[in-house]
Write a protein that holds these residues in place. Structure first.
Motif, PDB file in Angstrom:
ATOM      1  N   TRP A  50      39.538  37.460  42.668  1.00 31.98           N
ATOM      2  CA  TRP A  50      38.650  38.779  42.780  1.00 31.98           C
ATOM      3  C   TRP A  50      39.088  39.628  43.638  1.00 31.98           C
ATOM      4  CZ3 TRP A  50      32.876  36.186  44.010  1.00 31.98           C
ATOM      5  CH2 TRP A  50      33.308  34.914  43.968  1.00 31.98           C
ATOM      6  N   PHE A  51      38.218  41.017  43.624  1.00 32.04           N
ATOM      7  CA  PHE A  51      38.100  42.599  43.861  1.00 32.04           C
ATOM      8  C   PHE A  51      36.272  42.812  43.784  1.00 32.04           C
ATOM      9  CE2 PHE A  51      40.483  41.643  40.041  1.00 32.04           C
ATOM     10  CZ  PHE A  51      42.158  41.861  39.924  1.00 32.04           C
ATOM     11  N   GLU A  52      36.856  43.866  45.021  1.00 30.08           N
ATOM     12  CA  GLU A  52      35.243  44.057  45.823  1.00 30.08           C
ATOM     13  C   GLU A  52      35.753  45.497  46.479  1.00 30.08           C
ATOM     14  OE1 GLU A  52      32.254  43.166  49.440  1.00 30.08           O
ATOM     15  OE2 GLU A  52      34.403  42.316  49.268  1.00 30.08           O
ATOM     16  N   SER A  53      34.722  46.606  46.761  1.00 30.32           N
ATOM     17  CA  SER A  53      34.691  47.916  46.840  1.00 30.32           C
ATOM     18  C   SER A  53      33.351  47.600  47.898  1.00 30.32           C
ATOM     19  CB  SER A  53      34.445  48.558  45.990  1.00 30.32           C
ATOM     20  OG  SER A  53      33.166  48.608  44.653  1.00 30.32           O
ATOM     21  N   SER A  54      34.090  48.461  49.241  1.00 27.00           N
ATOM     22  CA  SER A  54      32.692  48.685  50.601  1.00 27.00           C
ATOM     23  C   SER A  54      32.679  50.152  50.526  1.00 27.00           C
ATOM     24  CB  SER A  54      33.647  48.112  50.973  1.00 27.00           C
ATOM     25  OG  SER A  54      32.413  48.112  51.743  1.00 27.00           O
ATOM     26  N   TRP A  61      36.613  51.205  51.333  1.00 27.16           N
ATOM     27  CA  TRP A  61      38.164  50.442  50.238  1.00 27.16           C
ATOM     28  C   TRP A  61      37.858  49.841  49.215  1.00 27.16           C
ATOM     29  CZ3 TRP A  61      36.481  45.674  50.195  1.00 27.16           C
ATOM     30  CH2 TRP A  61      35.770  45.077  51.478  1.00 27.16           C
ATOM     31  N   LEU A  62      38.828  48.947  48.251  1.00 25.51           N
ATOM     32  CA  LEU A  62      39.615  48.520  47.426  1.00 25.51           C
ATOM     33  C   LEU A  62      39.959  47.391  47.853  1.00 25.51           C
ATOM     34  CD1 LEU A  62      39.247  47.802  44.418  1.00 25.51           C
ATOM     35  CD2 LEU A  62      40.963  49.200  44.375  1.00 25.51           C
ATOM     36  N   ALA A  63      39.874  45.835  48.104  1.00 26.11           N
ATOM     37  CA  ALA A  63      40.224  45.266  48.084  1.00 26.11           C
ATOM     38  C   ALA A  63      40.916  44.288  46.779  1.00 26.11           C
ATOM     39  CB  ALA A  63      39.551  44.732  49.018  1.00 26.11           C
ATOM     40  N   GLU A  64      42.005  42.760  47.575  1.00 25.18           N
ATOM     41  CA  GLU A  64      41.703  42.157  46.031  1.00 25.18           C
ATOM     42  C   GLU A  64      41.606  40.892  47.074  1.00 25.18           C
ATOM     43  OE1 GLU A  64      44.505  39.114  43.662  1.00 25.18           O
ATOM     44  OE2 GLU A  64      45.588  41.652  43.762  1.00 25.18           O
ATOM     45  N   TYR A  65      41.327  39.861  46.540  1.00 23.79           N
ATOM     46  CA  TYR A  65      40.889  37.728  47.215  1.00 23.79           C
ATOM     47  C   TYR A  65      41.407  37.306  46.294  1.00 23.79           C
ATOM     48  CZ  TYR A  65      37.657  40.734  49.844  1.00 23.79           C
ATOM     49  OH  TYR A  65      36.922  41.592  51.167  1.00 23.79           O
ATOM     50  N   ALA A  72      41.369  39.824  53.247  1.00 21.18           N
ATOM     51  CA  ALA A  72      42.539  40.260  51.722  1.00 21.18           C
ATOM     52  C   ALA A  72      43.627  40.081  51.443  1.00 21.18           C
ATOM     53  CB  ALA A  72      41.931  42.049  51.506  1.00 21.18           C
ATOM     54  N   ILE A  73      43.838  39.811  50.677  1.00 22.89           N
ATOM     55  CA  ILE A  73      45.465  39.852  50.486  1.00 22.89           C
ATOM     56  C   ILE A  73      45.801  41.129  50.146  1.00 22.89           C
ATOM     57  CG2 ILE A  73      45.880  37.251  49.193  1.00 22.89           C
ATOM     58  CD1 ILE A  73      46.059  38.467  46.490  1.00 22.89           C
ATOM     59  N   GLN A  74      45.557  42.313  49.641  1.00 24.88           N
ATOM     60  CA  GLN A  74      45.599  44.090  49.799  1.00 24.88           C
ATOM     61  C   GLN A  74      44.002  44.027  49.399  1.00 24.88           C
ATOM     62  OE1 GLN A  74      48.565  44.873  45.780  1.00 24.88           O
ATOM     63  NE2 GLN A  74      46.784  43.226  44.438  1.00 24.88           N
ATOM     64  N   GLU A 103      34.465  61.461  40.896  1.00 25.06           N
ATOM     65  CA  GLU A 103      35.583  60.774  40.890  1.00 25.06           C
ATOM     66  C   GLU A 103      35.476  59.546  40.055  1.00 25.06           C
ATOM     67  OE1 GLU A 103      38.327  64.169  43.376  1.00 25.06           O
ATOM     68  OE2 GLU A 103      38.174  62.619  43.780  1.00 25.06           O
ATOM     69  N   VAL A 104      36.476  59.109  38.807  1.00 27.48           N
ATOM     70  CA  VAL A 104      36.927  57.947  39.502  1.00 27.48           C
ATOM     71  C   VAL A 104      38.235  57.356  39.794  1.00 27.48           C
ATOM     72  CG1 VAL A 104      36.724  57.968  36.942  1.00 27.48           C
ATOM     73  CG2 VAL A 104      36.347  55.405  38.074  1.00 27.48           C
ATOM     74  N   PHE A 105      38.493  56.312  40.112  1.00 31.55           N
ATOM     75  CA  PHE A 105      39.707  56.310  40.531  1.00 31.55           C
ATOM     76  C   PHE A 105      40.359  55.675  39.202  1.00 31.55           C
ATOM     77  CE2 PHE A 105      38.873  57.761  44.385  1.00 31.55           C
ATOM     78  CZ  PHE A 105      39.925  58.915  44.434  1.00 31.55           C
ATOM     79  N   VAL A 106      41.160  55.531  38.837  1.00 29.99           N
ATOM     80  CA  VAL A 106      42.271  54.026  38.176  1.00 29.99           C
ATOM     81  C   VAL A 106      43.350  53.391  38.857  1.00 29.99           C
ATOM     82  CG1 VAL A 106      42.817  53.546  35.658  1.00 29.99           C
ATOM     83  CG2 VAL A 106      41.076  55.355  35.936  1.00 29.99           C
ATOM     84  N   TYR A 107      43.214  52.217  39.346  1.00 26.46           N
ATOM     85  CA  TYR A 107      44.082  51.573  39.815  1.00 26.46           C
ATOM     86  C   TYR A 107      44.873  50.221  38.633  1.00 26.46           C
ATOM     87  CZ  TYR A 107      41.860  52.773  43.789  1.00 26.46           C
ATOM     88  OH  TYR A 107      41.670  53.420  44.773  1.00 26.46           O
ATOM     89  N   ASP A 108      46.190  49.771  39.024  1.00 22.49           N
ATOM     90  CA  ASP A 108      47.014  48.820  38.134  1.00 22.49           C
ATOM     91  C   ASP A 108      46.652  47.870  39.160  1.00 22.49           C
ATOM     92  OD1 ASP A 108      49.180  47.777  36.893  1.00 22.49           O
ATOM     93  OD2 ASP A 108      49.523  46.487  38.504  1.00 22.49           O
ATOM     94  N   SER A 109      45.607  47.094  38.322  1.00 27.29           N
ATOM     95  CA  SER A 109      45.083  46.026  38.874  1.00 27.29           C
ATOM     96  C   SER A 109      45.950  44.335  39.650  1.00 27.29           C
ATOM     97  CB  SER A 109      44.250  45.342  37.728  1.00 27.29           C
ATOM     98  OG  SER A 109      44.091  44.456  36.750  1.00 27.29           O
ATOM     99  N   THR A 110      47.122  44.598  38.922  1.00 30.26           N
ATOM    100  CA  THR A 110      48.011  43.656  39.119  1.00 30.26           C
ATOM    101  C   THR A 110      48.501  44.175  40.668  1.00 30.26           C
ATOM    102  OG1 THR A 110      48.686  43.304  37.630  1.00 30.26           O
ATOM    103  CG2 THR A 110      50.677  42.480  39.773  1.00 30.26           C
ATOM    104  N   SER A 111      49.259  45.559  41.125  1.00 28.40           N
ATOM    105  CA  SER A 111      49.513  46.087  42.476  1.00 28.40           C
ATOM    106  C   SER A 111      48.834  47.024  42.955  1.00 28.40           C
ATOM    107  CB  SER A 111      50.606  46.968  42.326  1.00 28.40           C
ATOM    108  OG  SER A 111      49.952  48.324  41.382  1.00 28.40           O
TER     109      SER A 111
END
Length: 258
Positions: A50-54, A61-65, A72-74, A103-111
């Motif tokens: 799961w990914f969520e932005s708040s 923040w951006l978080a992964e669950y 969140a795990i990160q 701005e649109v921030f582009v992140y690696d979905s794993t790290s």
């Protein structure tokens, strides 16, 4: 002949203006309880990730669950002067909008490592991916289709229900060939045809909005669960995420188990 053509045109216009998108019934399949401190902007699910932005300045923040009801795990915090908005997953990358920074921030979905920062004009609200384009809302009645590589504008689409203009389009999701859109300060989700901008159905979450909140009706956050063929939905500071299955529009139940 002229009178006949005029009459035909008037009938066509009347039919268009009289159109009203139907309310779509839905079934609740599941729910997950969690803390009520999520100012949810974007919500995504991919398998068991799961990914969520708040949002909010100083709290974005951006978080992964692996479980959105747990910690969140990160998590990645944004700078205090950046307001996180819509989020989507495309080609192994997470794209996160900012409200007014362009701005649109582009992140690696794993790290969750920041890979790039792209730019756009105006505001950013919701974001979705249709398999080819990134689709952005900006609080107006328009959807903007962008190239994922450089975020250049491909086309702009006006959203209509007959002649009715739907503005304040917010969080977006793409599911079963349709764009699903929250409406700011509203409990309704619109199902939009991406070819012509026509609203083809409306899902209303008014019965799910917590009555304890000062602004209880603000539904925000839609994630398509492909495995269970439903939509996870929630709202600003809602303590629950619900898995619902609309009737039709691609969400017909295909198995006897969820």
């Amino acid at each position: 002949m002229l009178k006949k053509l005029c009459a035909t045109t008037l009938l066509a216009v009347a039919a268009t203006s009289a159109y009203s998108a139907p309310d779509i019934p839905f079934t609740e399949i599941d729910r997950i309880q969690r803390t009520d401190n999520h100012f949810t902007q974007g919500l995504e699910i991919s398998g068991n990730r799961w990914f969520e932005s708040s949002g909010r300045y100083g709290h974005s923040w951006l978080a992964e669950y692996t479980d959105p009801g747990a910690k969140a795990i990160q998590r990645k915090w944004l700078a205090g002067d950046r307001f996180a908005e819509g989020l989507t997953l495309a080609n192994g990358k997470l794209y996160l909008l900012t409200w007014k920074a362009g701005e649109v921030f582009v992140y690696d979905s794993t790290s969750l490592k920041l890979l790039d920062t792209l730019h756009y004009e105006g505001e950013g609200w919701g974001l979705a991916f249709d398999g080819e384009h990134l689709i952005k809302s900006n609080g107006s009645d328009k959807l903007v289709f962008h190239d994922p590589e450089d975020f250049s504008v491909i086309k702009t689409l006006q959203v209509r229900d007959g002649f009715r203009k739907w503005d304040r389009l917010n969080e977006l999701e793409f599911a079963h060939g349709l764009v699903w859109a929250n409406v700011w300060y509203d409990s309704r989700i619109l199902a939009i045809d991406p070819d012509n901008g026509q609203v083809v159905g409306i899902v209303d979450l008014k019965d799910y909005a917590p009555t304890s909140l000062s602004d209880p009706g603000i539904a925000n956050g839609i994630a398509w669960d492909r495995n269970r063929n439903g939509l996870w939905v929630t709202g600003k500071y809602w303590p629950t995420i619900y898995l619902i299955r609309p009737e039709g529009l691609g969400f017909q139940k295909t198995t006897d188990t969820d």
